[in-house]
Design a protein around this motif. Structure first.
Motif, PDB file in Angstrom:
ATOM      1  N   GLY A   1     -10.150  22.615  13.522  1.00  0.00           N
ATOM      2  CA  GLY A   1     -11.202  23.098  14.410  1.00  0.00           C
ATOM      3  C   GLY A   1     -10.916  24.450  15.021  1.00  0.00           C
ATOM      4  N   LEU A   2      -9.715  24.949  14.884  1.00  0.00           N
ATOM      5  CA  LEU A   2      -9.358  26.232  15.489  1.00  0.00           C
ATOM      6  C   LEU A   2     -10.012  27.384  14.734  1.00  0.00           C
ATOM      7  CD1 LEU A   2      -5.521  25.714  16.120  1.00  0.00           C
ATOM      8  CD2 LEU A   2      -7.414  25.324  17.716  1.00  0.00           C
ATOM      9  N   ARG A   3     -10.460  28.382  15.482  1.00  0.00           N
ATOM     10  CA  ARG A   3     -11.086  29.563  14.905  1.00  0.00           C
ATOM     11  C   ARG A   3     -10.537  30.813  15.580  1.00  0.00           C
ATOM     12  NH1 ARG A   3     -12.094  26.096  12.055  1.00  0.00           N
ATOM     13  NH2 ARG A   3     -14.075  25.380  11.159  1.00  0.00           N
ATOM     14  N   VAL A   4     -10.445  31.891  14.803  1.00  0.00           N
ATOM     15  CA  VAL A   4     -10.033  33.168  15.380  1.00  0.00           C
ATOM     16  C   VAL A   4     -11.030  33.565  16.463  1.00  0.00           C
ATOM     17  CG1 VAL A   4      -9.707  35.629  14.914  1.00  0.00           C
ATOM     18  CG2 VAL A   4      -8.857  33.913  13.281  1.00  0.00           C
TER      19      VAL A   4
ATOM     20  N   HIS B   1       3.092  19.450  19.402  1.00  0.00           N
ATOM     21  CA  HIS B   1       2.026  19.045  20.321  1.00  0.00           C
ATOM     22  C   HIS B   1       0.737  18.764  19.548  1.00  0.00           C
ATOM     23  CE1 HIS B   1       4.782  19.911  23.575  1.00  0.00           C
ATOM     24  NE2 HIS B   1       5.002  21.117  23.068  1.00  0.00           N
ATOM     25  N   ASP B   2      -0.408  19.101  20.094  1.00  0.00           N
ATOM     26  CA  ASP B   2      -1.684  18.707  19.472  1.00  0.00           C
ATOM     27  C   ASP B   2      -2.148  19.668  18.392  1.00  0.00           C
ATOM     28  OD1 ASP B   2      -1.641  16.661  21.304  1.00  0.00           O
ATOM     29  OD2 ASP B   2      -3.046  17.617  22.706  1.00  0.00           O
ATOM     30  N   GLY B   3      -1.443  20.798  18.205  1.00  0.00           N
ATOM     31  CA  GLY B   3      -1.893  21.822  17.271  1.00  0.00           C
ATOM     32  C   GLY B   3      -2.223  21.305  15.885  1.00  0.00           C
ATOM     33  N   PRO B   4      -1.293  20.651  15.186  1.00  0.00           N
ATOM     34  CA  PRO B   4      -1.593  20.185  13.824  1.00  0.00           C
ATOM     35  C   PRO B   4      -2.786  19.237  13.758  1.00  0.00           C
ATOM     36  CG  PRO B   4       0.775  20.157  14.224  1.00  0.00           C
ATOM     37  CD  PRO B   4       0.128  20.448  15.545  1.00  0.00           C
TER      38      PRO B   4
END
Length: 592
Positions: A510-513, A502-505
């Motif tokens: 931009g993903l942050r804990v 899906h869009d994860g990669p």
């Protein structure tokens, strides 16, 4: 394997014999050549110092501490063959000064220099010219030898070990390792031990027979070579010292081959216990748990915990085993006179076998789903359980099964006749006419993966897993693994399923804990009516993994308020273990 042919002018095509001996080996049938003048003249012109050095490297290793099952003779340790024409020419063809320096290096650090300068052949070979061994070339080591400068430092850099271990007595003679990677892994293990706890060469070789089992437990690559590990693992495993650890283990547990193999079953139970405790589908990987247990409690501690678990844990009641699961048969049943073999294809059958035989095969459903095959054997008034492991052979478009474990009642050893019978079943499984059945068994793995998770989840709820002492020891393991058991409000900690599709990669940078995620039910999802989608700022990252999504889906359907956020990101991990999420229940305080 590599066969090399050369076309020599005036001679024609010749075959290169990589492992041809300098001097033909003697035999009772062909020994007369030693008296022939031509042979005696040939021997006279050989460099006897070089030949003596090569033969010194072929030293007889110290006998191992373990004996054969019949107690008659020790297991022979493998030896390497160095006195080949290839190795001889590598030394005699050098200028005198370089030859002297390389021979001095081989005398001083044979275990470390020989693999760089020479080829450790498996055996003399004057037949087919197969090349079954290579040296580990390192120009920096060769330059240090030839220049006579800091060979200790060059060897330390080459093997990634300390200077102290380079100079240690264990490396004062050549010792055999199955590969260059194995030698590096074993040296790293020795380097992790304090200098006063490292073994002398004889003590190292006495217990060398168990090292493959040790590394199989804590970490190997697909070729069976040790993986790099934290020094604390080896240091903790042998905190009593190399010799004292193995001797105490052997006195308490006898033959350590089955004892080390049984640790895998114990650690599987620990993993499943932690899955419930950490609210995940799966607990930490088996090898990571083994590393943590060794670091915290030592090799003796792991063996003792495994032995205690096998002895004290409650037997699996077949009536409490989840039903409705079955594997496709490869062989099914076999009968010939008094010999009988039955393939165990359901969790119930495994549980019944475990109850009857008083061992832990009842917990092997996950291994069976992954492709293993378990058989109940009866022959000659004796009973045994056999495990066969599949290996894919892409070049033949087929699968081959290999006997990897054979145990009698209470994990006891079996007779040679039963071992022969188990090999006969192996041959029947691998017979050409069962090729389609083998493929059907292998292809069933993906179809049964979810069923295996559901079965394991049901088993986790059905039986206690660990005794009180093991649970106390587990607290230190959890701390070493840097795991934090979640609070009562946490419903799930797990990786995003389908992240790579899906869009994860695309949005990963931009993903942050700590980022909040949106939970969205998809009751009309054609693949899973309990599907729960995970979105980040309008982007679809994937889904909560099943069957762990069931409780959360039902809670959302009931209108409960839940929250989800990113707990951990490992951008170097595989996509299916890259982003971990945590789902919690929102608890509101009542107004007083």
């Amino acid at each position: 394997m590599q066969w090399l042919y050369e076309d020599l002018p005036g001679v024609g095509v010749v075959q290169v014999l990589h492992a041809a001996p300098v001097v033909p080996p003697l035999s009772a049938q062909h020994a007369g050549f030693v008296l022939q003048p031509d042979f005696r003249q040939f021997v006279a012109v050989l460099d006897h110092e070089v030949l003596a050095l090569l033969m010194r490297l072929e030293r007889e290793p110290a006998p191992p501490a373990i004996t054969r099952r019949d107690g008659e003779a020790p297991h022979p340790l493998p030896r390497s063959f160095f006195a080949s024409v290839r190795n001889y020419n590598r030394l005699v063809a050098l200028p005198p000064e370089l030859q002297e320096r390389r021979m001095q290096a081989l005398h001083r650090f044979p275990a470390l220099v020989a693999p760089v300068l020479l080829t450790a052949h498996r055996y003399p070979n004057v037949v087919d010219g197969k090349r079954h061994a290579w040296r580990e070339v390192d120009e920096a080591v060769e330059a240090a030898i030839d220049a006579g400068r800091d060979l200790t430092g060059a060897l330390a850099a080459h093997y990634g070990i300390s200077r102290g271990l380079v100079r240690a007595s264990v490396n004062a003679e050549y010792w055999h390792a199955p590969s260059h990677a194995s030698r590096r892994g074993w040296l790293a293990m020795l380097d992790a031990l304090p200098a006063n706890q490292r073994p002398m060469l004889a003590e190292f070789e006495r217990w060398l027979v168990y090292l493959p089992n040790y590394f199989a437990l804590i970490g190997e690559d697909e070729d069976g070579d040790p993986l790099p590990l934290p020094a604390s693992v080896h240091r903790g495993a042998f905190h009593l010292g190399w010799r004292a650890t193995w001797e105490k283990a052997a006195r308490r547990f006898g033959n350590l081959h089955p004892a080390l193999a049984d640790c895998d079953d114990f650690l599987t139970a620990v993993r499943d216990h932690l899955a419930v405790r950490l609210k995940r589908r799966r607990g930490p990987r088996i090898k990571r748990l083994a590393q943590a247990w060794l670091a915290c409690h030592g090799l003796l501690g792991l063996l003792a915990a495994s032995e205690r678990w096998h002895r004290l844990r409650p037997h699996i009641d077949p009536t409490h085993v989840p039903t409705g699961f079955a594997l496709p048969a490869v062989l099914g049943t076999f009968e010939a006179g008094e010999r009988r073999a039955r393939e165990l294809l359901t969790p119930e059958a495994l549980a019944e076998e475990g109850e009857a035989m008083h061992h832990c095969v009842g917990d092997y459903w996950a291994q069976c789903v992954a492709g293993e095959r378990i058989f109940s054997l009866a022959a000659f008034g004796e009973y045994a359980t056999a495990q066969y492991h599949p290996r894919l052979k892409p070049e033949a478009d087929d699968t081959v099964y290999r006997l990897v474990q054979l145990r009698g009642p209470f994990n006891g050893e079996v007779s040679p006749r039963m071992q022969t019978f188990a090999r006969e079943i192996e041959a029947l499984i691998n017979a050409p006419e069962r090729r389609n059945a083998r493929w059907a068994a292998l292809e069933a793995r993906g179809r049964l993966e979810v069923a295996e998770l559901e079965w394991r989840q049901a088993r986790q709820q059905a039986a206690p897993w660990l005794d009180a002492k093991t649970c106390r020891q587990l607290d230190a393991v959890i701390q070493w693994l840097e795991l934090t058991p979640p609070g009562p409000e946490v419903l799930l900690c797990d990786y995003i399923a389908g992240y790579q599709y899906h869009d994860g990669p695309a949005v990963e940078d931009g993903l942050r804990v700590g980022d909040a995620l949106t939970l969205t039910r998809e009751p009309a999802n054609p693949h899973d009516r309990l599907a729960v989608r995970l979105d980040w700022q309008g982007h679809k990252l994937g889904y909560l993994p099943r069957p762990a999504n069931a409780e959360i889906a039902l809670a959302l359907d009931a209108g409960e308020k839940l929250a989800a956020c990113i707990r951990r990101i490992d951008r170097e991990a595989d996509p299916w273990e890259r982003v971990e999420v945590i789902v919690t229940a929102l608890v509101t305080e009542r107004a007083s």
